[in-house]
Write a protein that holds these residues in place. Structure first.
Motif, PDB file in Angstrom:
ATOM      1  N   THR A 161      92.819  70.935  41.463  1.00 28.88           N
ATOM      2  CA  THR A 161      92.672  71.980  40.452  1.00 28.88           C
ATOM      3  C   THR A 161      91.678  71.566  39.373  1.00 28.88           C
ATOM      4  O   THR A 161      90.920  72.391  38.881  1.00 28.88           O
ATOM      5  CB  THR A 161      94.031  72.294  39.795  1.00 28.88           C
ATOM      6  N   HIS A 162      91.676  70.287  39.052  1.00 30.21           N
ATOM      7  CA  HIS A 162      90.706  69.832  38.059  1.00 30.21           C
ATOM      8  C   HIS A 162      89.288  70.030  38.573  1.00 30.21           C
ATOM      9  O   HIS A 162      88.388  70.406  37.822  1.00 30.21           O
ATOM     10  CB  HIS A 162      90.953  68.359  37.721  1.00 30.21           C
ATOM     11  N   GLY A 163      89.094  69.793  39.861  1.00 34.25           N
ATOM     12  CA  GLY A 163      87.778  70.017  40.449  1.00 34.25           C
ATOM     13  C   GLY A 163      87.317  71.447  40.235  1.00 34.25           C
ATOM     14  O   GLY A 163      86.164  71.694  39.855  1.00 34.25           O
ATOM     15  N   PHE A 164      88.231  72.389  40.433  1.00 31.40           N
ATOM     16  CA  PHE A 164      87.829  73.790  40.284  1.00 31.40           C
ATOM     17  C   PHE A 164      87.651  74.173  38.823  1.00 31.40           C
ATOM     18  O   PHE A 164      86.668  74.818  38.452  1.00 31.40           O
ATOM     19  CB  PHE A 164      88.871  74.704  40.936  1.00 31.40           C
TER      20      PHE A 164
ATOM     21  N   THR B  88      74.949  68.931  39.329  1.00 30.87           N
ATOM     22  CA  THR B  88      75.274  67.522  39.541  1.00 30.87           C
ATOM     23  C   THR B  88      76.554  67.159  38.810  1.00 30.87           C
ATOM     24  O   THR B  88      77.400  66.437  39.348  1.00 30.87           O
ATOM     25  CB  THR B  88      74.126  66.634  39.029  1.00 30.87           C
ATOM     26  N   ALA B  89      76.679  67.674  37.578  1.00 37.54           N
ATOM     27  CA  ALA B  89      77.861  67.337  36.790  1.00 37.54           C
ATOM     28  C   ALA B  89      79.129  67.818  37.491  1.00 37.54           C
ATOM     29  O   ALA B  89      80.148  67.121  37.479  1.00 37.54           O
ATOM     30  CB  ALA B  89      77.759  67.955  35.393  1.00 37.54           C
ATOM     31  N   VAL B  90      79.061  68.980  38.122  1.00 40.38           N
ATOM     32  CA  VAL B  90      80.245  69.486  38.816  1.00 40.38           C
ATOM     33  C   VAL B  90      80.653  68.529  39.920  1.00 40.38           C
ATOM     34  O   VAL B  90      81.821  68.150  40.038  1.00 40.38           O
ATOM     35  CB  VAL B  90      79.955  70.877  39.418  1.00 40.38           C
ATOM     36  N   LEU B  91      79.677  68.126  40.728  1.00 41.58           N
ATOM     37  CA  LEU B  91      80.025  67.230  41.833  1.00 41.58           C
ATOM     38  C   LEU B  91      80.431  65.860  41.314  1.00 41.58           C
ATOM     39  O   LEU B  91      81.314  65.212  41.855  1.00 41.58           O
ATOM     40  CB  LEU B  91      78.848  67.109  42.795  1.00 41.58           C
ATOM     41  N   LEU B  92      79.771  65.428  40.250  1.00 42.43           N
ATOM     42  CA  LEU B  92      80.076  64.116  39.678  1.00 42.43           C
ATOM     43  C   LEU B  92      81.509  64.075  39.168  1.00 42.43           C
ATOM     44  O   LEU B  92      82.305  63.208  39.522  1.00 42.43           O
ATOM     45  CB  LEU B  92      79.102  63.833  38.538  1.00 42.43           C
ATOM     46  N   VAL B  93      81.851  65.035  38.320  1.00 45.40           N
ATOM     47  CA  VAL B  93      83.179  65.023  37.709  1.00 45.40           C
ATOM     48  C   VAL B  93      84.201  65.632  38.653  1.00 45.40           C
ATOM     49  O   VAL B  93      85.337  65.189  38.735  1.00 45.40           O
ATOM     50  CB  VAL B  93      83.141  65.788  36.372  1.00 45.40           C
ATOM     51  N   GLY B  94      83.758  66.651  39.380  1.00 45.52           N
ATOM     52  CA  GLY B  94      84.706  67.378  40.209  1.00 45.52           C
ATOM     53  C   GLY B  94      85.133  66.610  41.450  1.00 45.52           C
ATOM     54  O   GLY B  94      86.296  66.625  41.814  1.00 45.52           O
ATOM     55  N   VAL B  95      84.188  65.976  42.102  1.00 51.34           N
ATOM     56  CA  VAL B  95      84.532  65.320  43.363  1.00 51.34           C
ATOM     57  C   VAL B  95      84.424  63.804  43.278  1.00 51.34           C
ATOM     58  O   VAL B  95      85.354  63.076  43.611  1.00 51.34           O
ATOM     59  CB  VAL B  95      83.631  65.829  44.509  1.00 51.34           C
TER      60      VAL B  95
ATOM     61  N   LEU C 156      80.619  58.217  31.655  1.00 51.77           N
ATOM     62  CA  LEU C 156      80.785  59.595  32.117  1.00 51.77           C
ATOM     63  C   LEU C 156      80.167  60.639  31.181  1.00 51.77           C
ATOM     64  O   LEU C 156      79.412  61.496  31.649  1.00 51.77           O
ATOM     65  CB  LEU C 156      82.260  59.908  32.381  1.00 51.77           C
ATOM     66  N   PRO C 157      80.461  60.585  29.879  1.00 50.92           N
ATOM     67  CA  PRO C 157      79.850  61.606  29.019  1.00 50.92           C
ATOM     68  C   PRO C 157      78.319  61.574  29.088  1.00 50.92           C
ATOM     69  O   PRO C 157      77.678  62.625  29.130  1.00 50.92           O
ATOM     70  CB  PRO C 157      80.349  61.239  27.625  1.00 50.92           C
ATOM     71  N   ASP C 158      77.744  60.359  29.122  1.00 55.51           N
ATOM     72  CA  ASP C 158      76.278  60.274  29.219  1.00 55.51           C
ATOM     73  C   ASP C 158      75.787  60.891  30.513  1.00 55.51           C
ATOM     74  O   ASP C 158      74.854  61.694  30.525  1.00 55.51           O
ATOM     75  CB  ASP C 158      75.839  58.803  29.164  1.00 55.51           C
ATOM     76  N   ALA C 159      76.428  60.486  31.611  1.00 62.03           N
ATOM     77  CA  ALA C 159      75.972  60.971  32.907  1.00 62.03           C
ATOM     78  C   ALA C 159      76.145  62.477  33.008  1.00 62.03           C
ATOM     79  O   ALA C 159      75.247  63.194  33.458  1.00 62.03           O
ATOM     80  CB  ALA C 159      76.739  60.267  34.023  1.00 62.03           C
TER      81      ALA C 159
ATOM     82  N   LEU D 248      69.890  62.205  41.611  1.00 59.47           N
ATOM     83  CA  LEU D 248      70.136  63.545  41.058  1.00 59.47           C
ATOM     84  C   LEU D 248      70.103  63.503  39.532  1.00 59.47           C
ATOM     85  O   LEU D 248      69.531  64.386  38.890  1.00 59.47           O
ATOM     86  CB  LEU D 248      71.488  64.069  41.539  1.00 59.47           C
ATOM     87  N   ILE D 249      70.713  62.471  38.965  1.00 59.27           N
ATOM     88  CA  ILE D 249      70.708  62.378  37.499  1.00 59.27           C
ATOM     89  C   ILE D 249      69.311  62.007  37.019  1.00 59.27           C
ATOM     90  O   ILE D 249      68.734  62.659  36.151  1.00 59.27           O
ATOM     91  CB  ILE D 249      71.725  61.332  37.001  1.00 59.27           C
ATOM     92  N   GLY D 250      68.755  60.957  37.622  1.00 63.97           N
ATOM     93  CA  GLY D 250      67.508  60.399  37.099  1.00 63.97           C
ATOM     94  C   GLY D 250      66.303  61.293  37.315  1.00 63.97           C
ATOM     95  O   GLY D 250      65.381  61.293  36.507  1.00 63.97           O
ATOM     96  N   ARG D 251      66.260  62.011  38.417  1.00 59.57           N
ATOM     97  CA  ARG D 251      65.068  62.813  38.692  1.00 59.57           C
ATOM     98  C   ARG D 251      65.192  64.236  38.193  1.00 59.57           C
ATOM     99  O   ARG D 251      64.198  64.874  37.889  1.00 59.57           O
ATOM    100  CB  ARG D 251      64.824  62.879  40.200  1.00 59.57           C
TER     101      ARG D 251
END
Lengths: 525, 522
Positions: free
Chosen positions: A344-347, A252-259, A241-244, A155-158
């Motif tokens: 809550t952080h996820g949301f 993608t960022a939501v799922l990455l950081v959120g979940v 994390l900041p790079d990704a 997801l990140i790379g493509r």
């Protein structure tokens, strides 16, 4: 236990969806998107149905248990089940995925990869996310934990933006180093269990009852903990994390950081503590120190960011510090707070990332300096951004306030200094959120923002549910805390920790109600 | 010395014809006999029909041999006058070698990938670039001699994993290796590179054979026998250190470590892997590895198990070096075949952990690992044969850019093989690594496992890099094309993929098999 295999079905539905999507002709992008939404909505409905049958006060450690022998040679079984903590995180995953798919509707239209591939990867990721929270066999947990890397890597790379290759590889390497260290610890755990029981096992409940000697525990704990600390990410393992986050698409960022990052904190709470109680107690002061450093460090760096996505990523590092602090403070309140914080952080972070994504599709930039006065041209968008931001800075009335407050109150009892320093994180949070809002949304409209359209129907549908949930939980957290508390109590028993005696005698309330009353009382202020 | 001599002579006079137990040796006889028939086919069958006849012969023989080996399962015995073992490890590895050989043979049989014919020179003796060569190519001649060579080599491998005395092992080693030297040198494209590879392989292979036989002689001098069990007994009964024993162990190990391409005896591998025709490379990288590790495990476990505490420290160092050098040098490669070569060196390092474990679990783990590694390797080289430009296979990494966009299925398949090499869960490579690490950890090599794991993560970097190139970058304008192969290659790659996934998701039957087969007879 029950006739229908709830968890396995919930795990499989998105995977089936991914296969269906991949079999579609590449040209049918619209159909692929709709099917993706459908296949992510079904697990949501199933989780709701399952949650309604969930008995929070059950004496059984896990509910909806399914167990099948998988690789008996190594004592591995396919074994799933949920308790309060994992139910909350599964709920978080299945709520976020459809919203993300909705928000990411047009993300992949110009990417190297195909549109159907993008959404299929989301669905595969959903399968692994649910699986990792549901697994009650530590090996199965590890399999899902590692397998999650692959969809995220693609997801990140493509599909990501500039710097995606670098970010994808950095993400992969960091995660793999952690994952493989965990593999060593996993093998060590297996050998330790084989030495003690005569036959090795990965069954979670059996492992919590092992009597490992503290020396072994300390080594094995490190293997697991570093993996989780990288995943979470806890200072000083956070640089990927900041790079990704900034290189990936907002979805993608939501799922990455959120979940995904919650898997790290979930693992600390649900694996490290119960399986290695002595080592957890031994390392707790160090981890708390790191968490506190993370809180302040993440917040300070967030203030200085010029890129919106990086900014949000750093705020997350600060927030993960709170979660880590709460987990290792080892009081009921702090751990309940941490668990709620994961939700809550996820949301709140999810909403922030998605709104930044909407801004980027309009303006094509994620730099703070490219925005100004947006609220004049797009008031609803700006308003939602503000609400999400306020949730992120834990404004009373928002769910994040309750979680942050519980963490601080819970850890204050045991680690006063740490809690006091952590509290400054709240101040910094106000600083970075409000500065970000001020710089991008208020002031005169800069030229490039003059024609910025306001939020559209689909986008609003993606973001508003998160904000509604944040406010709802903020005002009435009882149902969520009722689910979390028994599970946290069980962790406390497993780790052998007790709450410090209260300095003020409670009137006649039980412990769980007491903590929730604190939360509500705070929310009302 | 004279005493020793007369003793030997005395034995000779009392020598009786050993009971060979032909039933147990049947797979070897079938293979060897058919290899001879295959030579005759080369001599007497008309050129036009040769290929067809050879294909029927080879696949029929390999399948028959596999069935015969499978039919022997459960037997634990010595055959051939006590010099061939029919036991779990031998049969498991023979079965593995035959399965892998069938897959490699499918790649060798491919004729559609290269517009000019198969992967081999029209006539190996025509000078590269000469008029002759063009003429033979135009006539469409094929080097079908590769088939008898192939069968002989497989026969040697089967002997190598089942021999229980050093001389039979040496015979196996030579029968396995000599045909390979030839096969390495007959590539159709880049012939000079191929001939150079053959020369290097031959010279270094000859050295390693020399070390092996020298070591065998030393051990004979020490124990008075070349029988592995006899050597083990001699070691148990010896008092104090012995120079002959020490020299024998070192030289024998060096010979074997050459074959498995362990550092510092690995230098031949990248050049040979790169220069050889890719189907042959796949055969070398998988089957030779299996055979060499089979012999190494048998010798170390059966003959030198009693000496474990003396050779384990050295093997620790070699294992670490092998993993380290394989991984680090793989990072710097720009040619896909060389990268896979270094990756195979790194894998040899991981496998050495199982040798170090010297336990039943270690043996079972190594056998499973070899199977999982072998199927992925053949599959991966199979994919390499498909990515071509006008000069043949496009092996430079940069030319693989954007392959995921142009041929998503082929690139996806290759990615699965890479993930298996990297040891990502749900692939066979992961279960193999897990099994090996578990056995190593249980035998007290915890820190070695930590090193191995860190290097696995490093290795993931270069596997990941290929994925980056294939999937995350845009295709080049004049990039290579992915040819559509005939059913031969397609079946080889597909079965490699299927096995890789099955071994990762449902490994239990294979683990059971390996576990049951994990006791050496002596």
């Amino acid at each position: 236990m029950q006739s229908f295999s709830w968890l396995t079905s919930i795990i499989l539905v998105p995977l089936v969806g991914a296969v269906v999507l991949m079999l579609l002709p590449a040209a049918k992008t619209e159909l692929a998107k709709r099917l993706a939404l459908f296949f992510s909505a079904v697990p949501l409905l199933m989780v709701i149905a399952m949650a309604l049958q969930f008995d929070a006060d059950s004496t059984a450690e896990f509910q909806f248990v399914e167990s099948y022998s998988w690789i008996p040679t190594f004592g591995i079984s396919y074994q799933v089940g949920v308790d309060g903590i994992s139910l909350i995180l599964i709920a978080l995953s299945v709520i976020l995925v459809p919203l993300v798919i909705l928000a990411a509707w047009n993300d992949a239209d110009d990417a190297i990869g195909s549109v159907k591939g993008y959404f299929a990867l989301f669905l595969v990721l959903e399968t692994f996310m649910i699986g990792v929270f549901a697994a009650t066999d530590v090996f199965l947990f590890y399999v899902f934990f590692e397998a999650m890397l692959i969809p995220v890597y693609f997801l990140i790379g493509r599909y990501g933006g500039p710097g995606r290759q670098y970010a994808a590889v950095k993400f992969l390497i960091y995660s793999l180093v952690g994952g493989l260290l965990m593999l060593v610890a996993l093998i060590g755990l297996y050998v330790a269990s084989a030495n003690e029981l005569g036959e090795g096992t990965f069954d979670f409940t059996t492992l919590t009852n092992l009597n490992m000697d503290p020396g072994t525990q300390k080594l094995l704990f490190l293997g697991f903990f570093i993996a989780f600390a990288i995943k979470a990410p806890l200072f000083p393992f956070h640089t990927w994390l900041p790079d990704a986050a900034s290189a990936s698409t907002p979805g993608t960022a939501v799922l990455l950081v959120g979940v995904l990052d919650k898997v790290g904190t979930f693992g600390m709470l649900k694996l490290c503590l119960p399986i290695f109680p002595a080592a957890s107690a031994f390392y707790a002061p160090v981890i708390i120190a790191l968490s506190v450093i993370g809180i302040v460090y993440g917040a300070l760096l967030a203030v200085g960011q010029t890129d919106l996505k990086r900014l949000i990523a750093y705020t997350s590092i600060s927030h993960f510090g709170f979660i880590g602090l709460g987990i290792f403070a080892m009081t009921t309140q702090a751990q309940s707070g941490s668990t709620l914080y994961m939700l809550t952080h996820g949301f709140s972070t999810g909403a922030l990332f998605l709104i930044v994504g909407f801004l980027m599709t309009r303006r094509g930039s994620s730099l703070v300096k490219d925005y100004g006065g947006v609220y004049r041209v797009a008031p609803v968008l700006a308003g939602l951004f503000l609400i999400a931001g306020l949730s992120s800075l834990a404004l009373p009335g928002m769910a994040s306030f309750i979680s942050e407050f519980l963490v601080l109150v819970g850890s204050f009892e045991k680690y006063t200094v740490a809690a006091v320093i952590a509290t400054t994180g709240i101040v910094f949070a106000a600083l970075y959120i409000l500065l970000m809002y001020q710089r991008t949304m208020t002031g005169p409209v800069i030229d490039s923002c003059k024609k910025l359209p306001d939020i559209r129907g689909r986008e609003a549908v993606a973001v508003i549910p998160m904000l509604v949930l944040l406010v709802a939980i903020g005002f009435y957290p009882k149902p969520v805390l009722d689910v979390i508390n028994p599970a946290v109590d069980r962790v406390m028993v497993q780790v052998g920790a007790t709450d410090p005696p209260p300095t003020v005698q409670p009137a006649s309330e039980s412990n769980a109600e007491g903590s929730e009353a604190t939360g509500e009382g705070g929310a009302g202020q | 010395m004279t005493e020793l001599l007369t003793q030997g002579l005395g034995e000779v006079t009392r020598w009786e014809l050993p009971d060979l137990q032909y039933r147990y040796l049947l797979p070897l006889f079938v293979l060897f006999g058919m290899a001879v028939v295959s030579v005759l086919v080369e001599a007497f069958v008309p050129r036009a029909a040769r290929r067809t006849v050879q294909l029927f012969l080879v696949f029929g023989t390999l399948i028959a041999a596999f069935i015969l080996v499978a039919g022997l399962s459960g037997i634990r015995s010595l055959a051939g006058g006590g010099s061939i073992a029919v036991d779990g490890p031998a049969l498991f590895l023979q079965g593995t070698i035959l399965v892998l050989a069938i897959m490699a043979a499918l790649l060798i049989a491919e004729r559609d990938a290269d517009p000019a014919g198969d992967a081999f020179a029209a006539r190996a003796n025509a000078l590269p670039g000469s008029e002759d060569e063009r003429e033979f190519t135009r006539r469409g001649w094929l080097t079908t001699e590769v088939w008898p060579l192939f069968l002989f080599s497989v026969t040697g491998m089967l002997i190598f994993v089942s021999g229980t005395d050093l001389l039979i092992l040496f015979v196996g080693l030579e029968v396995m290796s000599l045909p390979l030297y030839l096969m390495a040198g007959i590539a159709r494209r880049r012939r000079l590179l191929s001939q150079e590879a053959a020369m290097k392989y031959f010279l270094l292979g000859a050295f390693s054979s020399g070390f092996f036989i020298y070591g065998a002689a030393m051990l004979y001098g020490f124990a008075g026998t070349v029988d592995l069990g006899g050597i083990s007994d001699a070691i148990t009964n010896q008092a104090g250190p012995n120079g002959l024993l020490l020299a024998g162990v070192v030289l024998l190990s060096v010979g074997l470590l050459f074959k498995v391409a362990a550092v510092p005896f690995h230098q031949w591998a990248p050049d040979v892997y790169q220069g050889s025709p890719t189907p042959i490379t796949s055969f070398m990288a998988s089957c030779v590895k299996v055979a060499a590790f089979g012999a190494l495990l048998r010798i170390m476990y059966v003959a030198l198990g009693g000496l474990r505490w003396d050779w384990v420290p050295a093997f620790w160092i070699i294992a670490i070096l092998t993993m380290l050098v394989g991984t680090v040098l793989a990072l710097t490669q720009t040619d896909i075949k060389r990268m896979l070569a270094y990756s195979s060196i790194a894998h040899a390092g991981f496998l050495l952990i199982a040798v170090i474990a010297t336990s039943e679990a270690g043996l079972a783990a190594a056998m499973f690992y070899l199977l999982a590694y072998g199927v992925s390797t053949i599959g991966a080289f199979g994919v390499v044969t498909l990515v071509r430009d006008s000069t043949g296979e496009a092996t430079h990494l940069s030319s693989w850019a954007g392959l995921g966009k142009r041929s998503p299925w082929v690139a996806g398949t290759f990615a699965v093989f890479l993930l298996s090499f990297a040891g990502i869960p749900l692939t066979g490579g992961f279960i193999g690594k897990f099994a090996v690490f578990e056995a190593g950890y249980a035998s007290g090599a915890g820190w070695l496992i930590v090193v191995a794991v860190i290097l696995s993560a490093t290795a993931a970097f270069f596997y990941g890099r290929v994925i980056v190139i294939m999937f995350f970058t845009d295709p080049q304008e004049d990039g290579p094309t992915v040819v559509v192969p005939s059913a031969f290659t397609a079946i080889a790659i597909a079965s490699g993929l299927a096995m890789t996934v099955v071994l990762g998701v449902f490994p239990q039957p294979f683990l059971d098999l390996a576990e049951k087969a994990s006791i050496f007879v002596r």
